[in-house]
Design an enzyme around this catalytic site. Structure first.
Site, mmCIF file in Angstrom:
data_model
loop_
_atom_site.group_PDB
_atom_site.id
_atom_site.type_symbol
_atom_site.label_atom_id
_atom_site.label_comp_id
_atom_site.label_asym_id
_atom_site.label_seq_id
_atom_site.Cartn_x
_atom_site.Cartn_y
_atom_site.Cartn_z
ATOM 1 N N GLU A 12 33.550 35.210 34.807
ATOM 2 C CA GLU A 12 32.550 35.037 35.859
ATOM 3 C C GLU A 12 31.607 36.234 35.885
ATOM 4 O O GLU A 12 31.916 37.256 36.520
ATOM 5 C CB GLU A 12 33.232 34.917 37.219
ATOM 6 C CG GLU A 12 34.176 33.751 37.338
ATOM 7 C CD GLU A 12 34.341 33.332 38.795
ATOM 8 O OE1 GLU A 12 33.986 32.200 39.114
ATOM 9 O OE2 GLU A 12 34.797 34.152 39.602
ATOM 10 N N GLU B 101 34.650 39.238 44.193
ATOM 11 C CA GLU B 101 34.515 39.611 45.613
ATOM 12 C C GLU B 101 35.717 40.440 46.064
ATOM 13 O O GLU B 101 35.585 41.335 46.907
ATOM 14 C CB GLU B 101 34.343 38.340 46.464
ATOM 15 C CG GLU B 101 32.965 37.730 46.241
ATOM 16 C CD GLU B 101 32.883 36.230 46.443
ATOM 17 O OE1 GLU B 101 33.794 35.645 47.060
ATOM 18 O OE2 GLU B 101 31.899 35.632 45.958
ATOM 19 N N SER C 19 27.542 29.897 39.619
ATOM 20 C CA SER C 19 26.478 28.928 39.920
ATOM 21 C C SER C 19 26.551 27.653 39.071
ATOM 22 O O SER C 19 25.515 27.119 38.664
ATOM 23 C CB SER C 19 25.099 29.590 39.801
ATOM 24 O OG SER C 19 24.986 30.638 40.748
ATOM 25 N N LYS D 198 36.584 29.995 49.225
ATOM 26 C CA LYS D 198 36.351 31.313 49.851
ATOM 27 C C LYS D 198 36.650 31.245 51.356
ATOM 28 O O LYS D 198 37.502 30.470 51.772
ATOM 29 C CB LYS D 198 34.928 31.789 49.558
ATOM 30 C CG LYS D 198 34.562 31.677 48.084
ATOM 31 C CD LYS D 198 33.281 32.366 47.739
ATOM 32 C CE LYS D 198 32.960 32.109 46.276
ATOM 33 N NZ LYS D 198 31.816 32.856 45.798
ATOM 34 N N GLY E 104 27.101 32.917 43.049
ATOM 35 C CA GLY E 104 26.430 32.671 44.322
ATOM 36 C C GLY E 104 24.946 32.999 44.296
ATOM 37 O O GLY E 104 24.299 33.050 45.344
ATOM 38 N N HIS F 121 39.135 38.009 41.550
ATOM 39 C CA HIS F 121 37.769 37.537 41.823
ATOM 40 C C HIS F 121 36.864 38.738 42.095
ATOM 41 O O HIS F 121 37.279 39.714 42.711
ATOM 42 C CB HIS F 121 37.778 36.574 43.014
ATOM 43 C CG HIS F 121 36.485 35.841 43.157
ATOM 44 N ND1 HIS F 121 35.377 36.415 43.731
ATOM 45 C CD2 HIS F 121 36.113 34.599 42.746
ATOM 46 C CE1 HIS F 121 34.381 35.548 43.684
ATOM 47 N NE2 HIS F 121 34.794 34.440 43.085
ATOM 48 N N ASN G 1 36.777 27.117 44.491
ATOM 49 C CA ASN G 1 37.139 28.275 45.319
ATOM 50 C C ASN G 1 36.342 28.178 46.622
ATOM 51 O O ASN G 1 35.145 28.414 46.635
ATOM 52 C CB ASN G 1 36.790 29.558 44.554
ATOM 53 C CG ASN G 1 36.994 30.808 45.389
ATOM 54 O OD1 ASN G 1 37.615 30.771 46.451
ATOM 55 N ND2 ASN G 1 36.467 31.919 44.912
HETATM 56 C C1 PEP Z 1 32.908 31.950 42.468
HETATM 57 O O1 PEP Z 1 32.877 32.479 43.551
HETATM 58 O O2 PEP Z 1 33.920 32.039 41.766
HETATM 59 C C2 PEP Z 1 31.735 31.215 42.013
HETATM 60 C C3 PEP Z 1 31.664 30.874 40.756
HETATM 61 O O3 PEP Z 1 30.783 30.960 42.964
HETATM 62 P P1 PEP Z 1 29.437 30.083 42.768
HETATM 63 O O4 PEP Z 1 29.837 28.835 42.038
HETATM 64 O O5 PEP Z 1 28.958 29.812 44.148
HETATM 65 O O6 PEP Z 1 28.506 30.932 41.966
#
Ligand code: PEP
Length: 250
Positions: A167, A97, A213, A11, A173, A95, A9
């Site tokens: 998630e 966000e 992460s 973003k 992040g 997601h 992703n």
């Molecule tokens: C995400 O935004 O779906 C995500 C998992 O981000 P990150 O891997 O940076 O934690």
């Protein structure tokens, strides 16, 4: 048999030139027959370029979001039909966000899921608890509610077009990953929940990705867990070597 999937992703990162550069590296460095389905989700403005560049490779180009309406007065939005018209077959929905910054509720997400499936898009449905939910041991209830209110209205037949992405918000992040055991515990809970609400066949065949992460140095131990079928990758998907190392972690 459920599939292993690794999806990146991107973003709101990468303009057109940066997108072309990253696509070039991915195309050059991807092993011919990866152990997983590989997907990347560039920004809307770069989807067509990405699709054209990667169409003869095993890497699928997917969208980060879409609007639930067919068309109309929704300035700034993109519909399922528009995505389909440029060759996109999969969309990420829910997601954290989008939930946090754009107020996407479970109800709105149910509409988006329905609209995507009606248009024969495959959905990567994201969900997961906030840190407070985990601290108060409400994380299983919260996840069950997200699934029930946005996904459990679909028909049994539509499950073949669903991929789940657990998630935990506290791991996105932040550099803080759920332990492989925490991921496995939640993924097993999700599979059991689907078996209860639908049936065991659907539960066993749906891919459940972990996101939060995931990096080259922790992917293998997370993906090794029985109910973890791959990952949704944010930060580490922006560097071809890191992303492909994660793809090769099965
Ligand atoms: C995400 O935004 O779906 C995500 C998992 O981000 P990150 O891997 O940076 O934690």
């Amino acid at each position: 048999m459920r599939k292993n999937i690794v999806a990146g992703n991107w973003k709101m990162n990468n303009d057109l030139a940066e997108t072309k550069e990253l696509l070039g590296h991915l195309k050059m460095q991807l092993v011919k027959e990866p152990e997983a389905e590989v997907m990347v989700a560039p920004a809307f403005t770069n989807l067509y370029e990405a699709f054209q560049t990667l169409k003869s490779t095993p890497i699928q180009v997917i969208a980060q979001n879409m609007h639930q309406a067919k068309s109309g007065a929704f300035t700034g939005e993109v519909s399922a039909k528009m995505l389909k018209s440029i060759g996109i077959n999969t969309v990420i929905l829910g997601h954290s966000e989008r939930r946090a910054h754009f107020h996407e509720t479970n109800e709105i997400l149910a509409e988006k899921v329905n609209a995507a499936l009606e248009n024969e898009l495959r959905v990567i449905f994201c969900f997961g608890e906030e840190l407070e939910d985990r601290k108060s041991e409400n994380h299983f209830n919260l996840v069950e509610k997200q699934l029930k209110e946005s996904l459990y209205q679909i028909s049994e037949d539509n499950w073949k077009n669903i991929v789940l992405a657990y998630e935990p918000v506290w791991a996105i992040g932040t550099g803080e990953t759920a332990s492989p055991e925490q991921a496995q515990e939640m993924h097993a809970f999700i599979r059991n929940n689907i078996a209860d609400a639908f049936n065991d066949d659907i539960a066993q065949n749906v891919s459940i990705l972990y996101g939060g992460s995931v990096k080259p140095d922790n992917a293998a131990e997370i993906f090794a867990k029985e109910d973890v079928d791959g990952g949704l990758i944010g930060g580490a998907s922006l560097k071809a070597v890191d992303f492909l190392e994660i793809v090769n972690s099965f």
